[in-house]
Write an enzyme that holds these catalytic residues in place. Structure first.
Site, PDB file in Angstrom:
ATOM      1  N   VAL A 179      -0.924 -15.233  21.945  1.00  0.00           N
ATOM      2  CA  VAL A 179      -1.330 -14.398  23.073  1.00  0.00           C
ATOM      3  C   VAL A 179      -2.722 -14.788  23.550  1.00  0.00           C
ATOM      4  O   VAL A 179      -3.366 -14.038  24.285  1.00  0.00           O
ATOM      5  CB  VAL A 179      -1.299 -12.895  22.707  1.00  0.00           C
ATOM      6  CG1 VAL A 179       0.126 -12.413  22.516  1.00  0.00           C
ATOM      7  CG2 VAL A 179      -2.144 -12.606  21.463  1.00  0.00           C
ATOM      8  N   ARG A 190      -4.387 -18.580  24.612  1.00  0.00           N
ATOM      9  CA  ARG A 190      -4.246 -19.507  25.717  1.00  0.00           C
ATOM     10  C   ARG A 190      -3.184 -20.533  25.351  1.00  0.00           C
ATOM     11  O   ARG A 190      -3.072 -20.940  24.194  1.00  0.00           O
ATOM     12  CB  ARG A 190      -5.578 -20.211  26.020  1.00  0.00           C
ATOM     13  CG  ARG A 190      -6.558 -19.361  26.808  1.00  0.00           C
ATOM     14  CD  ARG A 190      -6.064 -19.156  28.235  1.00  0.00           C
ATOM     15  NE  ARG A 190      -6.980 -18.392  29.063  1.00  0.00           N
ATOM     16  CZ  ARG A 190      -6.905 -17.093  29.259  1.00  0.00           C
ATOM     17  NH1 ARG A 190      -5.971 -16.382  28.634  1.00  0.00           N
ATOM     18  NH2 ARG A 190      -7.745 -16.485  30.060  1.00  0.00           N
ATOM     19  N   ASP A 214       3.427 -15.985  24.801  1.00  0.00           N
ATOM     20  CA  ASP A 214       3.172 -15.265  26.042  1.00  0.00           C
ATOM     21  C   ASP A 214       2.326 -16.096  26.994  1.00  0.00           C
ATOM     22  O   ASP A 214       2.134 -15.714  28.147  1.00  0.00           O
ATOM     23  CB  ASP A 214       2.480 -13.932  25.752  1.00  0.00           C
ATOM     24  CG  ASP A 214       2.323 -13.078  26.997  1.00  0.00           C
ATOM     25  OD1 ASP A 214       3.352 -12.797  27.644  1.00  0.00           O
ATOM     26  OD2 ASP A 214       1.180 -12.710  27.339  1.00  0.00           O
ATOM     27  N   GLU A 236       1.714 -22.852  33.623  1.00  0.00           N
ATOM     28  CA  GLU A 236       2.289 -21.571  34.031  1.00  0.00           C
ATOM     29  C   GLU A 236       2.447 -21.532  35.550  1.00  0.00           C
ATOM     30  O   GLU A 236       1.536 -21.945  36.272  1.00  0.00           O
ATOM     31  CB  GLU A 236       1.393 -20.407  33.574  1.00  0.00           C
ATOM     32  CG  GLU A 236       1.289 -20.304  32.067  1.00  0.00           C
ATOM     33  CD  GLU A 236       0.423 -19.128  31.607  1.00  0.00           C
ATOM     34  OE1 GLU A 236      -0.088 -18.378  32.481  1.00  0.00           O
ATOM     35  OE2 GLU A 236       0.257 -18.953  30.399  1.00  0.00           O
ATOM     36  N   HIS A 296       3.262 -14.393  30.375  1.00  0.00           N
ATOM     37  CA  HIS A 296       1.833 -14.057  30.376  1.00  0.00           C
ATOM     38  C   HIS A 296       1.628 -12.596  30.800  1.00  0.00           C
ATOM     39  O   HIS A 296       0.903 -12.304  31.760  1.00  0.00           O
ATOM     40  CB  HIS A 296       1.055 -14.989  31.303  1.00  0.00           C
ATOM     41  CG  HIS A 296      -0.409 -15.064  30.948  1.00  0.00           C
ATOM     42  ND1 HIS A 296      -1.176 -16.172  31.198  1.00  0.00           N
ATOM     43  CD2 HIS A 296      -1.241 -14.173  30.354  1.00  0.00           C
ATOM     44  CE1 HIS A 296      -2.416 -15.966  30.795  1.00  0.00           C
ATOM     45  NE2 HIS A 296      -2.480 -14.744  30.280  1.00  0.00           N
ATOM     46  N   SER A 316       1.261  -9.921  28.214  1.00  0.00           N
ATOM     47  CA  SER A 316       0.957  -9.095  27.048  1.00  0.00           C
ATOM     48  C   SER A 316      -0.140  -8.068  27.315  1.00  0.00           C
ATOM     49  O   SER A 316      -0.157  -7.002  26.707  1.00  0.00           O
ATOM     50  CB  SER A 316       0.566  -9.974  25.853  1.00  0.00           C
ATOM     51  OG  SER A 316      -0.591 -10.733  26.138  1.00  0.00           O
TER      52      SER A 316
END
Length: 317
Positions: free
Chosen positions: A224, A226, A250, A255, A274, A276
Site C-alpha cells: 500500500v 508505492r 493497491d 497506473e 490505488h 486503500s
C-alpha cells in the site's frame, strides 16, 4: 489601494478542490498539466491536487520565479520532486494525517480476506459451488510492516487489535523500530509482509527476487506504499512458483494497470486500483487541510507536514 492577495495555482484533477473559504483571501488560478509551466512564475503557492501527475517535475526546471510553497494532496512526493525543486528554497508539504487510518483499515481487510479466503468464497459463489474449506486464524500470526511513518504505525496499531504480533521497520533503528539490516530476518519469520514505505532511492524495488525468496511459502505480501517499491516481475515469478502463498497490491509501477499486465492473471493476487486511503469524503478532508495550511502560511506561521526534500518524506518518524 486594494491589498494584493497571494496567487494560489491549482494543478487540477476532477473533481476540483473546494476552496470557498479562501474567497477574497487568495486569487485561485486553475491549470491543467499543459498550462502549468507557463503559470508557475506568477504563482505564490502551488496546490498539486492532481497527485498522479508528473507535470510539476517536468515544469519546475523552467525559466522565471517559482512558488514559495508547494502542497501536494498526497502522502508521497515522488511524483513532483526533481533536483531543481529539491535544491530550491520552496517549502513542500504533504497530506500527512489524512490517509493513515483508512489505509490501515484496508490492510486489515486484506489480511482478513486472505486468511479467510474470501476471494475463493466469492469465486465459488459465482460458480454456485458448495466447497467447504478451513480458514487461517489471524490472531497469533506475525507481520513485518515496512515503513515507520504515520501510515505504517497506524497499520501496526490496527493489526495488533486483531492479535497480530508486529515488527516495524524504518530507515534507521531506534526504540520500537527495526532498521533495514533486520529486514530479511523479519521477513523470513513473517506471515504478512506489508509495504508502506515512501519511494526513495533507497526503497526503489526493495522487494525483489531475493526478498520474496526469504519469505515463508505460507506468507503473503501486501503493498500500500508505492508501486515502484516492488520488482513486479519478481513478484509474478514468486507467486507463479509458489515461493509465497498470496499477495495484494493497491499500487503499481504503471497506473492504471495496463490490461496486458501479467499481474491481472497471476494466481493468488488481489489487485485494487490505488484506493486503500480513499474513503467517503476524503477529497473534502484534503481541501480542508489545505485551507488550514494556507491560513498558517498567509499569517507567516510555521507550516506542518513539511517534507525533507532530500529524503522525500516528512522527518520525525
Amino acid at each position: 489601494m486594494t491589498p494584493t492577495v497571494p496567487t494560489v495555482l491549482v494543478l487540477d484533477a476532477d473533481p476540483p478542490p473546494r476552496l470557498g473559504r479562501l474567497t477574497g483571501r487568495a486569487r485561485i488560478v486553475h491549470t491543467d498539466a499543459a498550462g502549468l509551466a507557463a503559470r508557475l512564475p506568477a504563482a505564490d503557492a502551488l496546490l498539486v491536487w492532481d497527485f498522479t501527475s508528473h507535470a510539476v517535475r517536468r515544469a519546475w526546471p523552467g525559466e522565471g520565479p517559482r512558488p514559495r510553497w508547494v502542497h501536494t494532496a498526497s502522502a508521497g512526493v515522488d511524483h513532483l520532486m526533481c533536483p531543481e525543486l529539491a535544491a530550491s528554497d520552496t517549502v513542500v508539504t504533504n497530506a500527512r494525517g489524512i490517509f493513515d487510518q483508512p489505509v490501515a483499515e484496508y490492510v486489515a481487510a486484506l489480511v482478513l480476506a486472505l486468511a479467510k479466503d474470501l476471494p475463493g468464497t466469492l469465486g465459488h459463489q459465482r460458480e454456485r459451488t458448495w466447497r467447504h474449506r478451513e480458514a487461517r486464524r489471524v490472531a497469533g500470526t506475525r507481520a513485518c510492516v515496512v515503513g515507520s511513518g504515520p501510515i505504517g504505525r497506524a497499520v501496526v496499531r490496527t493489526l495488533k487489535a486483531l492479535g497480530v504480533t508486529t515488527a516495524l521497520v524504518g530507515r534507521v533503528p531506534r526504540t520500537g523500530i527495526h532498521g533495514p539490516g533486520d529486514l530479511d530476518r523479519l521477513m523470513s519469520r513473517a506471515d504478512w509482509v506489508i509495504a508502506a514505505a515512501p519511494l526513495t532511492e533507497q526503497t526503489y524495488r526493495m522487494f525483489d527476487a531475493h526478498r520474496f525468496g526469504v519469505m515463508q511459502p505460507s506468507a503473503s505480501f501486501i503493498n500500500v506504499g508505492r508501486g515502484q517499491l516492488v520488482d513486479e516481475d519478481a513478484l509474478v515469478t514468486a507467486l507463479a512458483r509458489r515461493w509465497i502463498a498470496a499477495a495484494a497490491l493497491d499500487v503499481f509501477a504503471t497506473e492504471p494497470l495496463p490490461a496486458d499486465s501479467p499481474l491481472w492473471r497471476v494466481p493468488n493476487l488481489l489487485v485494487s486500483p490505488h484506493m486503500s486511503g480513499d474513503t467517503v469524503g476524503w477529497r473534502d478532508e484534503l481541501g480542508v487541510q489545505f485551507v488550514e495550511l494556507y491560513e498558517r502560511w498567509a499569517a507567516g506561521r510555521s507550516l506542518v507536514n513539511v517534507v525533507d526534500k532530500k529524503r522525500g518524506y516528512v522527518p520525525g518518524h
